[in-house]
Design a protein around this motif. Structure first.
Motif, mmCIF file in Angstrom:
data_model
loop_
_atom_site.group_PDB
_atom_site.id
_atom_site.type_symbol
_atom_site.label_atom_id
_atom_site.label_comp_id
_atom_site.label_asym_id
_atom_site.label_seq_id
_atom_site.Cartn_x
_atom_site.Cartn_y
_atom_site.Cartn_z
ATOM 1 N N GLY A 71 -1.599 8.967 -0.518
ATOM 2 C CA GLY A 71 -2.036 9.717 -1.696
ATOM 3 C C GLY A 71 -1.178 10.941 -1.927
ATOM 4 N N ILE A 72 -1.828 12.071 -2.153
ATOM 5 C CA ILE A 72 -1.136 13.310 -2.542
ATOM 6 C C ILE A 72 -0.075 13.697 -1.514
ATOM 7 N N GLY A 73 1.126 14.033 -1.988
ATOM 8 C CA GLY A 73 2.147 14.558 -1.083
ATOM 9 C C GLY A 73 3.491 13.884 -1.198
ATOM 10 N N ASP A 74 3.530 12.682 -1.773
ATOM 11 C CA ASP A 74 4.840 12.041 -1.930
ATOM 12 C C ASP A 74 5.157 11.927 -3.422
ATOM 13 N N ASP A 75 6.310 11.340 -3.759
ATOM 14 C CA ASP A 75 6.670 11.226 -5.178
ATOM 15 C C ASP A 75 5.704 10.313 -5.927
ATOM 16 N N ASP A 132 10.415 9.170 -10.333
ATOM 17 C CA ASP A 132 9.553 9.185 -9.142
ATOM 18 C C ASP A 132 9.371 7.786 -8.549
ATOM 19 N N ILE A 146 -2.018 22.651 -4.837
ATOM 20 C CA ILE A 146 -2.071 21.201 -4.556
ATOM 21 C C ILE A 146 -2.777 20.968 -3.209
ATOM 22 N N GLU A 187 2.137 26.872 -6.578
ATOM 23 C CA GLU A 187 1.912 25.465 -6.932
ATOM 24 C C GLU A 187 1.451 24.652 -5.717
ATOM 25 N N PHE A 188 2.143 24.857 -4.592
ATOM 26 C CA PHE A 188 1.860 23.976 -3.459
ATOM 27 C C PHE A 188 0.590 24.382 -2.719
ATOM 28 N N ASP A 208 3.469 12.899 -14.494
ATOM 29 C CA ASP A 208 4.191 14.164 -14.695
ATOM 30 C C ASP A 208 3.948 14.657 -16.112
ATOM 31 N N ASP A 255 13.125 12.378 -5.107
ATOM 32 C CA ASP A 255 14.037 12.774 -6.183
ATOM 33 C C ASP A 255 14.054 14.298 -6.281
ATOM 34 N N ILE A 300 -6.457 21.198 -3.676
ATOM 35 C CA ILE A 300 -6.990 19.995 -4.335
ATOM 36 C C ILE A 300 -7.037 18.839 -3.331
ATOM 37 N N SER A 341 13.655 17.344 -8.354
ATOM 38 C CA SER A 341 13.185 17.877 -9.638
ATOM 39 C C SER A 341 13.194 19.401 -9.659
ATOM 40 N N ARG A 381 8.697 10.802 2.120
ATOM 41 C CA ARG A 381 9.254 12.118 2.455
ATOM 42 C C ARG A 381 9.042 12.440 3.938
HETATM 43 P P1 ADP Z 1 7.095 15.516 -8.104
HETATM 44 O O1 ADP Z 1 7.974 16.737 -8.203
HETATM 45 O O2 ADP Z 1 7.705 14.395 -7.341
HETATM 46 O O3 ADP Z 1 6.544 15.080 -9.432
HETATM 47 P P2 ADP Z 1 5.044 17.315 -7.353
HETATM 48 O O4 ADP Z 1 5.768 18.379 -6.596
HETATM 49 O O5 ADP Z 1 4.724 17.556 -8.796
HETATM 50 O O6 ADP Z 1 5.859 15.944 -7.216
HETATM 51 O O7 ADP Z 1 3.709 16.971 -6.621
HETATM 52 C C1 ADP Z 1 3.665 16.843 -5.222
HETATM 53 C C2 ADP Z 1 2.488 15.957 -4.847
HETATM 54 O O8 ADP Z 1 1.270 16.574 -5.238
HETATM 55 C C3 ADP Z 1 2.505 14.588 -5.528
HETATM 56 O O9 ADP Z 1 2.062 13.634 -4.574
HETATM 57 C C4 ADP Z 1 1.504 14.743 -6.655
HETATM 58 O O10 ADP Z 1 0.864 13.522 -6.975
HETATM 59 C C5 ADP Z 1 0.492 15.723 -6.080
HETATM 60 N N1 ADP Z 1 -0.160 16.565 -7.114
HETATM 61 C C6 ADP Z 1 0.431 17.464 -7.939
HETATM 62 N N2 ADP Z 1 -0.474 18.052 -8.746
HETATM 63 C C7 ADP Z 1 -1.674 17.496 -8.444
HETATM 64 C C8 ADP Z 1 -2.997 17.652 -8.950
HETATM 65 N N3 ADP Z 1 -3.264 18.515 -9.934
HETATM 66 N N4 ADP Z 1 -3.987 16.895 -8.396
HETATM 67 C C9 ADP Z 1 -3.725 16.017 -7.411
HETATM 68 N N5 ADP Z 1 -2.495 15.819 -6.888
HETATM 69 C C10 ADP Z 1 -1.474 16.541 -7.392
#
Ligand code: ADP
Ligand code: MG
Length: 317
Positions: free
Chosen positions: A27-31, A77, A12, A8-9, A48, A217, A15, A219, A151
């Motif tokens: 942007g991407i990386g926090d809640d 979140d 991400i 998953e990570f 989500d 949080d 992306i 999850s 975070r």
């Molecule tokens: P959470 O568990 O808090 O919902 P995630 O672990 O799902 O967070 O996601 C971690 C980070 O990656 C968040 O900032 C989220 O917006 C980003 N993210 C997750 N999936 C995607 C995606 N498909 N495209 C862009 N950003 C993403």
């Protein structure tokens, strides 16, 4: 290479590399993502998804519970940043032969949660999907400029804290999947699985204290989620398993699996936060200290005091 090899990570991260985030935006990386609103306030946004078969079993969950949970996990979140929920958007893909009463009950649970936390439903999208229910929620919130808890801001010597108990939701899910007799203890764990409580009030209180350094949080279980704080803050940690807050119900139903459920089970939606030890007496909500932030070792790892097991947390792939 298969998706399960990237994880998953890893996906991400791939992306993330395709986008360039403007200055002043997180942007991407926090809640949540953080966007400037005006000189006083910032906007928080998160999304989500819940997919039948991966996140819930249609045969077991009541539609009203699923409606509540779909809103609650998103609002969580906003709580994770210390923000105030404002609005939600609800997108649903539903099989055409689904009973309309199912939808009525789903919406009733969804709006109960949104109303409780002040997040008005403002829009969404509706489509059909032959065999699976798929729900995606986007949530918006707000907070004073610079007050959102990230975070990436944990500091060496911080105490690591959590609200509530850990592992109840995972214990409830295990009871459902393993068809455990529904004793009172079991029922309470299942309730925690289907009716998570977003810690909005607690998050707002914590956001007012400067000595709260990092927050998110839970999850996917602390074993996975704490690693996000460690990686983005470039630190490591030790967690004392004997200090984990574990409910009497979990001890009664799954005595042999407590540490695994409490560290790696997921879906508790409690808050995980790190604090300057000097502010411990200023925190006015119930919480438990479970460990300490340490200087970075090679790989932002967690040392588990009390077990030789390396707990990993929930994995989506
Ligand atoms: P959470 O568990 O808090 O919902 P995630 O672990 O799902 O967070 O996601 C971690 C980070 O990656 C968040 O900032 C989220 O917006 C980003 N993210 C997750 N999936 C995607 C995606 N498909 N495209 C862009 N950003 C993403
Ligand atoms: Mg989160």
């Amino acid at each position: 290479m298969k998706l399960k090899d990237i994880g998953e990570f890893g996906l991400i991260e791939k992306i993330k590399q395709t986008t360039s985030i403007p200055d002043g935006v997180i942007g991407i990386g926090d809640d949540c993502a953080i966007l400037p609103q005006d000189t006083l306030m910032e906007t928080l946004v998160s999304t989500d998804m819940l997919v039948e078969g991966s996140h819930f079993l249609r045969s077991d969950v009541k539609p009203k519970q699923l409606g509540w949970k779909s809103a609650a996990v998103n609002i969580s979140d906003i709580a994770a940043m210390g923000g105030k929920p404002l609005a939600t958007f609800l997108s649903i893909a539903l099989p055409p032969d689904l009973e309309s009463e199912w939808i009525d009950d789903f919406i009733s649970g969804y709006s109960e949660c949104c109303t409780k936390y002040g997040a008005t439903l403002l829009g969404g999208d509706t489509t059909s999907c032959e065999d699976k229910i798929c729900i995606n929620v986007t949530v918006l919130g707000t907070c004073p400029v610079g007050s959102a808890k990230l975070r990436s801001t944990a500091k060496v010597s911080d105490l690591i804290c959590v609200t509530g108990n850990l592992g109840d939701s995972a214990g409830g899910l295990k009871a459902i999947l393993e068809h455990r007799p529904r004793t009172e203890d079991c029922k309470r764990l299942i309730e925690r699985h289907y009716h998570p409580v977003p810690r909005v009030v607690e998050g707002l209180k914590l956001s007012k204290l400067e000595g709260i350094h990092a927050m998110m949080d839970i999850s996917d279980g602390i074993a996975s989620d704490l690693r996000h704080i460690l990686k983005s803050s470039n630190v490591s940690a030790e967690i004392d398993l004997s200090k984990l807050p574990i409910s009497d119900e979990l001890k009664a139903v799954w005595p042999e699996d407590l540490y695994n459920l409490a560290t790696s089970g997921g879906e508790d939606y409690e808050l995980l936060f790190t604090i300057d030890p000097s502010i411990i007496s200023s925190i006015s909500i119930p919480f438990t200290v479970i460990g300490t932030i340490l200087p970075n070792n090679d790989n932002n790892t967690i040392q588990w005091i009390g077990s030789d097991t390396v707990f990993m947390g929930f994995r989506h792939f």
